[in-house]
Design an enzyme around this catalytic site. Structure first.
Site, PDB file in Angstrom:
ATOM      1  N   GLY A  10       0.810  -1.164  -0.059  1.00 26.72           N
ATOM      2  CA  GLY A  10      -0.053  -0.028   0.019  1.00 26.72           C
ATOM      3  C   GLY A  10       0.824   1.195   0.016  1.00 26.72           C
ATOM      4  N   GLY A  13      -0.087   5.179  -1.121  1.00 24.46           N
ATOM      5  CA  GLY A  13      -1.329   5.586  -0.482  1.00 24.46           C
ATOM      6  C   GLY A  13      -0.528   6.908   0.581  1.00 24.46           C
ATOM      7  N   GLN A  14      -1.792   7.470   1.522  1.00 22.63           N
ATOM      8  CA  GLN A  14      -1.302   8.678   2.434  1.00 22.63           C
ATOM      9  C   GLN A  14      -0.114   8.410   3.079  1.00 22.63           C
ATOM     10  OE1 GLN A  14      -4.336   9.772   4.989  1.00 22.63           O
ATOM     11  NE2 GLN A  14      -2.954  11.827   5.616  1.00 22.63           N
ATOM     12  N   ASP A  52      -0.926  -7.604  -5.498  1.00 26.79           N
ATOM     13  CA  ASP A  52      -2.034  -7.400  -5.079  1.00 26.79           C
ATOM     14  C   ASP A  52      -2.260  -8.456  -3.810  1.00 26.79           C
ATOM     15  OD1 ASP A  52      -5.002  -7.876  -4.077  1.00 26.79           O
ATOM     16  OD2 ASP A  52      -5.530  -8.511  -5.982  1.00 26.79           O
ATOM     17  N   TYR A 146     -15.865  -0.626   7.579  1.00 23.66           N
ATOM     18  CA  TYR A 146     -14.682  -0.432   7.871  1.00 23.66           C
ATOM     19  C   TYR A 146     -14.217  -0.663   9.442  1.00 23.66           C
ATOM     20  CZ  TYR A 146     -10.319   2.620   8.327  1.00 23.66           C
ATOM     21  OH  TYR A 146      -8.971   3.052   8.783  1.00 23.66           O
ATOM     22  N   LYS A 150     -11.859  -3.634  11.256  1.00 22.49           N
ATOM     23  CA  LYS A 150     -10.672  -3.061  11.836  1.00 22.49           C
ATOM     24  C   LYS A 150     -10.788  -3.874  13.501  1.00 22.49           C
ATOM     25  CE  LYS A 150      -8.075  -0.526   9.540  1.00 22.49           C
ATOM     26  NZ  LYS A 150      -7.041  -0.764   8.903  1.00 22.49           N
ATOM     27  N   ILE A 176      -5.123  10.979  10.324  1.00 20.01           N
ATOM     28  CA  ILE A 176      -3.836  11.319  10.123  1.00 20.01           C
ATOM     29  C   ILE A 176      -3.662  12.511   9.107  1.00 20.01           C
ATOM     30  CG2 ILE A 176      -1.734  10.485   9.322  1.00 20.01           C
ATOM     31  CD1 ILE A 176      -2.368   7.677  10.194  1.00 20.01           C
TER      32      ILE A 176
END
Ligand code: NAD
Ligand code: SER
Length: 312
Positions: A10, A13-14, A52, A146, A150, A176
């Site tokens: 990932g 991403g951010q 992936d 989500y 988690k 964040i």
């Protein structure tokens, strides 16, 4: 420091885009591999792999070929997007983590250690969790797909540690704040978008109401927490589900005021949408005393430094 080989899944991403840079700074580019479903990582000169995380064979092949000793698994569908595609969110958020935990279990059985970092979120809490100074242990009844993924992920992490000895570590990140890579579809994203509008001298339309207080953290602090957790000795890590960590808490109105103190013409309008219900089910502030006690965590960046940094 032991020579590690570190995989970030990932990485586009951010968080991933900045975590890769922080890891390169610490370990050198040759020790870091960036992976993502999509090509396009344009950070440091690290190796990039198109991966992936749902493809368990490809994941194993990459980890074995690169001699990976640590994985930061950041691929997920976040809260707001997750409500649009709940089954995809469940599939990616659960099965990506399971693939990695299974791989770590198999490698351990072969005598190879794989240390895993996986982030949980404030979204794992729910409307019946205490909202102020939310403790490490309390009722957790998340209402978003989500958040449900988690909380289930936290239970999987603890299960794989207790049953198989997998060295998995986790933080419950708050929202964040960063300015390098756009956020990926969360409920806390307003607190980043607001700065873009302020810089462009636009009226900001906030999708949360003015008094919706949420826990947040500057990227610099979030990365420091992440690296401290991963560098702590196994004996220091007493919680294998996920640690509460936080930076500061504020509402949209408080953030707007801080921006207006620097850009007096800044204007904001409140147009709450479906993300309001998600935010209303989350904590307003977190008790991160267990992280402080166990591995020395302490946030350093407060409101003034955060706002100045984002505007700069
Ligand atoms: P992001 O959406 O910005 O990045 C996720 C990355 O994962 C993207 O680059 C995407 O291309 C990649 N990805 C998606 N599917 C993939 C797949 N099947 N295989 C490989 N890569 C895939 O997310 P982020 O904000 O960087 O968040 C990273 C992690 O931190 C997530 O688990 C998220 O839940 C958690 N988290 C983030 C925040 C936050 O405020 N950013 C807060 C709490 C928790
Ligand atoms: N920032 C994240 C979100 O809003 C929290 O996990 O989805």
């Amino acid at each position: 420091m032991k020579a590690e080989k570190i995989l970030v899944i990932g990485a586009n991403g951010q968080i991933g885009s900045e975590l890769v840079e922080a890891l390169v700074h610490r370990h050198g580019a040759a020790r870091v591999v960036a992976a993502d479903l999509h090509t396009g990582f344009c950070g440091s000169e690290v190796a990039f792999a198109k991966l992936d995380v749902l493809d368990s064979k490809a994941l194993r092949a990459l980890v074995v070929a690169e001699g990976v000793t640590q994985v930061y698994h950041l691929a997920a569908i976040l809260s707001a997007t997750g409500e649009k595609v709940p089954l995809q969110a469940w599939n990616l958020n659960m099965n990506g983590l399971l693939n990695l935990l299974e791989l770590a279990r198999e490698l351990l059985a072969e005598g190879r250690l794989l240390r895993v970092f996986w982030p949980s979120s404030i979204a794992a809490f729910g409307p019946n969790s205490p909202r102020l100074n939310t403790p490490q242990y309390c009722v957790m009844d998340p209402t978003s797909m989500y958040g449900i993924s988690k909380l289930a992920g936290e239970r999987l992490c603890e299960y794989y540690h207790q049953k198989y000895g997998v060295d998995v570590r986790s933080l419950r990140y708050p929202g964040i704040l960063s300015s390098k890579t756009p956020p990926g579809g969360g409920t806390t994203d307003y607190a980043i978008a607001i700065f873009l509008s302020a810089k462009k001298r636009e009226v900001f339309e906030c999708f949360l109401s003015q008094d919706t207080t949420l826990p947040m953290i500057a990227m610099e602090d979030a990365l420091r927490a992440t690296l401290s957790l991963m560098e702590a000795s196994p004996e220091q890590i007493k919680i294998r589900s996920s640690y509460n960590v936080t930076g500061l808490s504020f509402s949209p109105a408080e953030l707007a005021l801080a921006i207006r103190q620097r850009l007096p013409a800044f204007q904001i309008r409140y147009v709450p949408d479906e993300r309001q219900a998600i935010a209303d089910s989350w904590p307003q502030s977190l008790d991160d005393s267990r992280a402080r006690a166990d591995w020395g965590w302490k946030a350093l960046i407060g409101m003034d430094q955060l706002v100045d940094g984002m505007l700069a």
